[in-house]
Motif scaffolding. Structure first.
Motif, mmCIF file in Angstrom:
data_model
loop_
_atom_site.group_PDB
_atom_site.id
_atom_site.type_symbol
_atom_site.label_atom_id
_atom_site.label_comp_id
_atom_site.label_asym_id
_atom_site.label_seq_id
_atom_site.Cartn_x
_atom_site.Cartn_y
_atom_site.Cartn_z
ATOM 1 N N PHE A 100 6.135 -8.870 6.825
ATOM 2 C CA PHE A 100 6.590 -7.733 6.023
ATOM 3 C C PHE A 100 6.142 -7.909 4.577
ATOM 4 C CE2 PHE A 100 10.063 -4.718 4.589
ATOM 5 C CZ PHE A 100 9.553 -3.631 5.281
ATOM 6 N N ARG A 101 6.940 -7.480 3.644
ATOM 7 C CA ARG A 101 6.559 -7.421 2.224
ATOM 8 C C ARG A 101 6.092 -8.774 1.675
ATOM 9 N NH1 ARG A 101 10.612 -5.146 1.115
ATOM 10 N NH2 ARG A 101 10.094 -3.009 0.481
ATOM 11 N N ASN A 102 6.812 -9.823 1.993
ATOM 12 C CA ASN A 102 6.517 -11.129 1.403
ATOM 13 C C ASN A 102 5.167 -11.687 1.845
ATOM 14 O OD1 ASN A 102 8.883 -11.184 -0.047
ATOM 15 N ND2 ASN A 102 10.003 -12.397 1.468
ATOM 16 N N THR A 136 9.186 -5.138 -4.205
ATOM 17 C CA THR A 136 7.733 -4.940 -4.267
ATOM 18 C C THR A 136 7.217 -5.194 -5.677
ATOM 19 O OG1 THR A 136 7.612 -3.423 -2.384
ATOM 20 C CG2 THR A 136 5.922 -3.184 -4.082
ATOM 21 N N PHE A 137 7.924 -4.684 -6.683
ATOM 22 C CA PHE A 137 7.545 -4.936 -8.074
ATOM 23 C C PHE A 137 7.466 -6.436 -8.339
ATOM 24 C CE2 PHE A 137 8.956 -6.031 -12.356
ATOM 25 C CZ PHE A 137 8.045 -5.343 -13.141
ATOM 26 N N PRO A 164 11.549 6.511 11.487
ATOM 27 C CA PRO A 164 11.146 5.404 10.604
ATOM 28 C C PRO A 164 10.536 5.903 9.300
ATOM 29 C CG PRO A 164 10.470 4.972 12.861
ATOM 30 C CD PRO A 164 10.968 6.388 12.829
ATOM 31 N N CYS A 165 10.914 5.264 8.213
ATOM 32 C CA CYS A 165 10.406 5.648 6.892
ATOM 33 C C CYS A 165 10.555 4.449 5.969
ATOM 34 C CB CYS A 165 11.163 6.851 6.342
ATOM 35 S SG CYS A 165 12.915 6.503 6.022
ATOM 36 N N GLY A 166 10.095 4.609 4.757
ATOM 37 C CA GLY A 166 10.261 3.516 3.802
ATOM 38 C C GLY A 166 9.418 3.685 2.560
ATOM 39 N N PRO A 167 9.644 2.853 1.571
ATOM 40 C CA PRO A 167 8.854 2.900 0.345
ATOM 41 C C PRO A 167 7.418 2.476 0.612
ATOM 42 C CG PRO A 167 10.245 0.958 0.352
ATOM 43 C CD PRO A 167 10.637 1.762 1.554
ATOM 44 N N ASN A 203 -3.071 2.220 0.627
ATOM 45 C CA ASN A 203 -1.640 2.508 0.634
ATOM 46 C C ASN A 203 -0.963 1.595 1.647
ATOM 47 O OD1 ASN A 203 0.858 3.705 0.236
ATOM 48 N ND2 ASN A 203 0.470 5.381 1.665
ATOM 49 N N ILE A 204 0.095 0.914 1.223
ATOM 50 C CA ILE A 204 0.846 0.006 2.089
ATOM 51 C C ILE A 204 2.254 0.557 2.245
ATOM 52 C CG2 ILE A 204 1.739 -2.343 2.374
ATOM 53 C CD1 ILE A 204 -0.565 -3.283 0.522
ATOM 54 N N VAL A 205 2.629 0.880 3.486
ATOM 55 C CA VAL A 205 3.944 1.458 3.773
ATOM 56 C C VAL A 205 4.859 0.390 4.369
ATOM 57 C CG1 VAL A 205 5.214 3.218 5.058
ATOM 58 C CG2 VAL A 205 2.920 3.728 4.198
ATOM 59 N N PHE A 206 6.047 0.266 3.769
ATOM 60 C CA PHE A 206 7.070 -0.654 4.268
ATOM 61 C C PHE A 206 8.058 0.147 5.116
ATOM 62 C CE2 PHE A 206 5.763 -2.080 -0.014
ATOM 63 C CZ PHE A 206 5.129 -3.257 0.350
#
Length: 382
Positions: A100-102, A136-137, A164-167, A203-206
């Motif tokens: 995921f993000r990390n 993310t910042f 499903p959705c996300g920043p 574009n990266i969607v989480f």
């Protein structure tokens, strides 16, 4: 900065994510399989929906691809703008409940900035993020991105109805003041103004929440399995790496434009650019459509193919081209694309045959229409 061909950009993407344990998924055909909601495959994630919605489990939850795609909703903008196309390739990397993000942000930083890979100058990259997505910042800051190059935007939240959705976080390349004649600067990004200076390249969607009607975003429940979905346009990356004014001067289009220049004796300049661009864009679409089994018809996908072919032929007439010619341009499409898509070579003769037949039919339609018009004018004068 590096000068990379379209083929090199694509291969570096796939090689990078292979090095991170991803399986390369071959580009799916343009016709969606078992998905009545789509007329065409229109994004890298489209053929992978079966994994994201849980219908199937992938052998490897880490996947990457270079997916050929068709979008015709903005067909009237093709040729008029720098980046509208009916056919394009979308580079992507995906995680189904794995990383995921990390993980993905440090990988994105490595791919973007490491000289072994794309080697972008950090000062040229700006990144937007959803204001409430502090994680993310912070992760971009950890990766060495200057705070002044991180822009919070409310629009950085991917959501289509319930589900499903996300920043998301979007990466932009700054092409400089040459493409910002009024010297507006970073305000172009901060206010999301249409511009030619800051070009979105990834574009990266989480995908971490479940959108529910009548709930505010801060009330959305978290998904039990978090996914990553990304997309990066090959044509845009080529424009950046090759430092061209628009996508059309890259090696993905220029061989087609040069062919038409030699064929017509007319230069790709001024008011003629529109016709060259439409021909180059549409013949790429038609060639790949035919390769994937679409046939010209008066409905559905076949009608789209026929419309694109006839639109390209009409712009050929604006360049004073007499007779059939698009089938010869298809040779260049195949020659330039067959290293990534060898099936084009296998179907070369068939593709050219169908294009020529359709060109001949279109020419007859025009001739018949002119004959009727001439008769009408003659009768009116009489």
């Amino acid at each position: 900065m590096k000068k990379l061909t379209g083929n090199e950009i694509r291969q570096l993407w796939l090689d990078f994510f292979t090095s991170k344990g991803h399986t390369v998924i071959p580009s799916a055909p343009l016709v969606p399989h078992d998905d009545p909601t789509l007329l065409w495959i229109n994004a890298g994630v489209a053929p992978l929906k079966k994994y994201f919605d849980g219908r199937e489990k992938p052998t490897n939850p880490r996947m990457c691809n270079a997916q050929k795609s068709i979008r015709t909703n903005d067909i009237d903008n093709v040729g008029r703008t720098s980046r509208h196309h009916t056919f394009f390739e979308m580079l992507g990397n995906f995680s189904i409940g794995d990383y995921f993000r990390n993980e993905v942000i440090p990988w994105a930083s490595e791919l973007l900035f490491d000289e072994k890979w794309y080697g972008f100058p950090k000062e040229k990259i700006y990144i937007t993020y959803y204001p409430e997505d502090v994680e993310t910042f912070n992760k971009w800051i950890e990766c060495g991105v200057e705070e002044s190059h991180l822009i919070p935007l409310e629009g950085n939240f991917w959501e289509i109805g319930e589900g499903p959705c996300g920043p998301d976080t979007e990466i932009f390349f700054d092409r400089g003041e040459k493409y910002d004649p009024e010297n507006i600067g970073i305000k172009l990004l901060k206010e999301d103004l249409d511009n030619e200076r800051y070009i979105e390249i990834w574009n990266i969607v989480f995908s971490q929440f479940n959108s529910v009607t009548n709930l505010s975003r801060d009330e959305y429940p978290e998904l039990p399995s978090k996914n990553i979905d990304t997309g990066s346009g090959l044509e845009r990356l080529a424009c950046i790496f090759q430092e061209t004014e628009t996508n059309y001067e890259t090696d993905l289009f220029l061989p087609l434009i040069n062919f038409v220049e030699n064929y017509t004796g007319i230069k790709y300049e001024g008011a003629n650019k529109m016709a060259f661009r439409v021909i180059a864009d549409h013949i790429r679409s038609v060639t790949f459509m035919l390769c994937d089994g679409i046939k010209p018809s008066n409905e559905g996908r076949g009608y789209v193919l026929k419309r694109l072919l006839r639109r390209a032929a009409r712009h050929g007439k604006l360049l004073n081209i007499k007779g059939e010619f698009l089938y010869t341009v298809a040779d260049t499409v195949i020659d330039e694309s067959k290293s990534g898509y060898p099936e084009l070579e296998e179907k070369r003769d068939y593709i050219k045959k169908i294009i020529r037949i359709e060109e001949e039919r279109f020419a007859k339609t025009i001739d018949n229409g002119l004959s009727i018009l001439d008769k009408y004018i003659a009768d009116t004068k009489a």
